[in-house]
Design a protein around this motif. Sequence first.
Motif, short mmCIF file in Angstrom:
data_model
loop_
_atom_site.label_atom_id
_atom_site.label_comp_id
_atom_site.label_asym_id
_atom_site.label_seq_id
_atom_site.Cartn_x
_atom_site.Cartn_y
_atom_site.Cartn_z
N GLU A 61 0.87 -1.46 -0.04
CA GLU A 61 -0.23 0.18 -0.49
C GLU A 61 0.73 1.26 0.27
N THR A 62 0.03 2.22 -0.87
CA THR A 62 1.39 4.00 -1.25
C THR A 62 1.35 4.26 0.60
N LEU A 63 0.80 4.21 1.27
CA LEU A 63 0.06 4.57 2.70
C LEU A 63 1.54 3.59 3.78
N TRP A 64 2.14 2.39 3.29
CA TRP A 64 2.86 2.45 4.31
C TRP A 64 4.22 2.66 3.64
N GLU A 66 5.66 5.36 2.05
CA GLU A 66 5.95 6.21 2.04
C GLU A 66 6.48 6.82 3.12
N ASN A 67 5.31 6.06 4.12
CA ASN A 67 5.32 6.58 5.87
C ASN A 67 5.79 5.61 6.30
N ASN A 85 -5.24 3.20 11.12
CA ASN A 85 -5.17 3.31 8.93
C ASN A 85 -5.83 1.76 8.71
#
Length: 113
Positions: A61-64, A66-67, A85
Amino acid sequence: MITIYHNPRCSKSREGVCFLEEKGIEFNTVKYLDENITVEELTAIIKKLNCKPIELVRTKETLWKENYKDKTLSDKEIITIMAENPVLIERPIIINGDKAVIGRPIEKVLTII
């Protein structure tokens, strides 16, 4: 009673619901993106899955990416991140009593029903 943690927008999760329906199995559905999933619930699920918290994370996932991807996180921190999240939680999760599986591939469900 079997419980499925379900995301209706996910094809694999929908496949899990169809699988249970086709087998004639009664189940409860938890739409975990709509309902708040707590740290306590996630901790209990992880225990039933007999896995490490990171194994329940959708790491693509992009969220994972990127962060969190390059951070060193404790199990508790990972669980908290998933609770905050829920899109990061792998799906579908099927629970039967004190046993659980991530339904990928869906045939894994047969091991707990």
